[in-house]
Design a protein around this motif. Structure first.
Motif, mmCIF file in Angstrom:
data_model
loop_
_atom_site.group_PDB
_atom_site.id
_atom_site.type_symbol
_atom_site.label_atom_id
_atom_site.label_comp_id
_atom_site.label_asym_id
_atom_site.label_seq_id
_atom_site.Cartn_x
_atom_site.Cartn_y
_atom_site.Cartn_z
ATOM 1 N N THR A 1 0.829 -1.208 0.000
ATOM 2 C CA THR A 1 0.000 0.000 0.000
ATOM 3 C C THR A 1 0.861 1.254 0.000
ATOM 4 O OG1 THR A 1 -1.762 -1.162 1.167
ATOM 5 C CG2 THR A 1 -1.811 1.236 1.246
ATOM 6 N N LEU A 2 1.889 1.276 0.831
ATOM 7 C CA LEU A 2 2.797 2.416 0.875
ATOM 8 C C LEU A 2 3.484 2.599 -0.468
ATOM 9 C CD1 LEU A 2 4.225 4.678 2.412
ATOM 10 C CD2 LEU A 2 5.911 2.987 3.156
ATOM 11 N N TYR A 3 3.934 1.514 -1.075
ATOM 12 C CA TYR A 3 4.581 1.576 -2.390
ATOM 13 C C TYR A 3 3.632 2.183 -3.414
ATOM 14 C CZ TYR A 3 6.930 0.044 -6.624
ATOM 15 O OH TYR A 3 7.534 0.022 -7.866
ATOM 16 N N ASN A 4 2.377 1.761 -3.409
ATOM 17 C CA ASN A 4 1.394 2.296 -4.358
ATOM 18 C C ASN A 4 1.133 3.781 -4.115
ATOM 19 O OD1 ASN A 4 1.126 -0.147 -5.662
ATOM 20 N ND2 ASN A 4 -0.599 -0.796 -4.417
ATOM 21 N N ILE A 5 1.061 4.188 -2.856
ATOM 22 C CA ILE A 5 0.858 5.604 -2.530
ATOM 23 C C ILE A 5 2.034 6.439 -3.034
ATOM 24 C CG2 ILE A 5 0.766 7.264 -0.619
ATOM 25 C CD1 ILE A 5 -0.901 5.149 0.910
ATOM 26 N N LEU A 6 3.248 5.937 -2.796
ATOM 27 C CA LEU A 6 4.436 6.658 -3.270
ATOM 28 C C LEU A 6 4.463 6.755 -4.789
ATOM 29 C CD1 LEU A 6 7.169 5.284 -0.851
ATOM 30 C CD2 LEU A 6 6.199 7.579 -0.893
ATOM 31 N N ALA A 7 4.052 5.695 -5.465
ATOM 32 C CA ALA A 7 4.017 5.709 -6.928
ATOM 33 C C ALA A 7 3.050 6.777 -7.434
ATOM 34 C CB ALA A 7 3.632 4.330 -7.461
ATOM 35 N N VAL A 8 1.888 6.884 -6.804
ATOM 36 C CA VAL A 8 0.916 7.910 -7.200
ATOM 37 C C VAL A 8 1.465 9.302 -6.914
ATOM 38 C CG1 VAL A 8 -1.358 8.881 -6.655
ATOM 39 C CG2 VAL A 8 -1.089 6.422 -6.977
ATOM 40 N N ASP A 9 2.129 9.475 -5.773
ATOM 41 C CA ASP A 9 2.727 10.772 -5.440
ATOM 42 C C ASP A 9 3.774 11.183 -6.467
ATOM 43 O OD1 ASP A 9 1.161 11.062 -3.202
ATOM 44 O OD2 ASP A 9 2.737 10.490 -1.781
ATOM 45 N N VAL A 10 4.639 10.259 -6.846
ATOM 46 C CA VAL A 10 5.682 10.562 -7.838
ATOM 47 C C VAL A 10 5.042 10.899 -9.176
ATOM 48 C CG1 VAL A 10 7.573 9.557 -9.183
ATOM 49 C CG2 VAL A 10 7.495 9.248 -6.708
ATOM 50 N N TRP A 11 4.031 10.126 -9.566
ATOM 51 C CA TRP A 11 3.355 10.392 -10.830
ATOM 52 C C TRP A 11 2.707 11.784 -10.818
ATOM 53 C CZ3 TRP A 11 -1.819 11.402 -11.732
ATOM 54 C CH2 TRP A 11 -2.192 11.469 -13.071
ATOM 55 N N ALA A 12 2.041 12.135 -9.721
ATOM 56 C CA ALA A 12 1.380 13.437 -9.628
ATOM 57 C C ALA A 12 2.406 14.565 -9.675
ATOM 58 C CB ALA A 12 0.563 13.525 -8.340
ATOM 59 N N LEU A 13 3.506 14.401 -8.978
ATOM 60 C CA LEU A 13 4.561 15.413 -8.992
ATOM 61 C C LEU A 13 5.138 15.577 -10.395
ATOM 62 C CD1 LEU A 13 6.463 17.336 -7.485
ATOM 63 C CD2 LEU A 13 7.942 15.372 -7.059
ATOM 64 N N ALA A 14 5.429 14.455 -11.043
ATOM 65 C CA ALA A 14 6.009 14.513 -12.389
ATOM 66 C C ALA A 14 5.037 15.145 -13.381
ATOM 67 C CB ALA A 14 6.400 13.121 -12.847
ATOM 68 N N LYS A 15 3.773 14.771 -13.299
ATOM 69 C CA LYS A 15 2.761 15.330 -14.214
ATOM 70 C C LYS A 15 2.630 16.843 -14.003
ATOM 71 C CE LYS A 15 -1.634 14.455 -16.268
ATOM 72 N NZ LYS A 15 -1.280 14.967 -17.571
#
Length: 85
Positions: free
Chosen positions: A28-42
């Motif tokens: 779950t933490l890994y998935n949250i971090l992935a979404v955070d990185v994607w949102a930041l990059a976008k």
């Protein structure tokens, strides 16, 4: 004797449940971090076009440097095949 065995099985089951819960929390933490990185990059790509491409190039270089450094500092084990050294 059966009582001790049942207690050990119960302890084992409890430990397995805790391990499974930790694995699920980690995922779950890994998935949250992935979404955070994607949102930041976008977001950054909208403000500065090409940001993601430049970030990935820098990340690739940093990863290569890190692997080279680890390989240089790693002791050589002559018993292992050359492709695993």
């Amino acid at each position: 004797m059966f009582k001790d065995e049942n207690r050990r099985n119960g302890d084992k089951d409890s430990l397995l449940e805790q391990l499974n819960a930790l694995k699920q929390e980690d995922e779950t933490l890994y998935n949250i971090l992935a979404v955070d990185v994607w949102a930041l990059a976008k977001t950054m790509d909208e403000f500065q076009p090409g940001f993601w491409s430049a970030f990935m190039k820098n990340r690739d270089l940093a990863l290569k440097r890190f692997i080279d450094e680890v390989m240089r500092s790693k002791p050589v084990d002559v018993k292992r095949p050359p492709y695993l050294r």
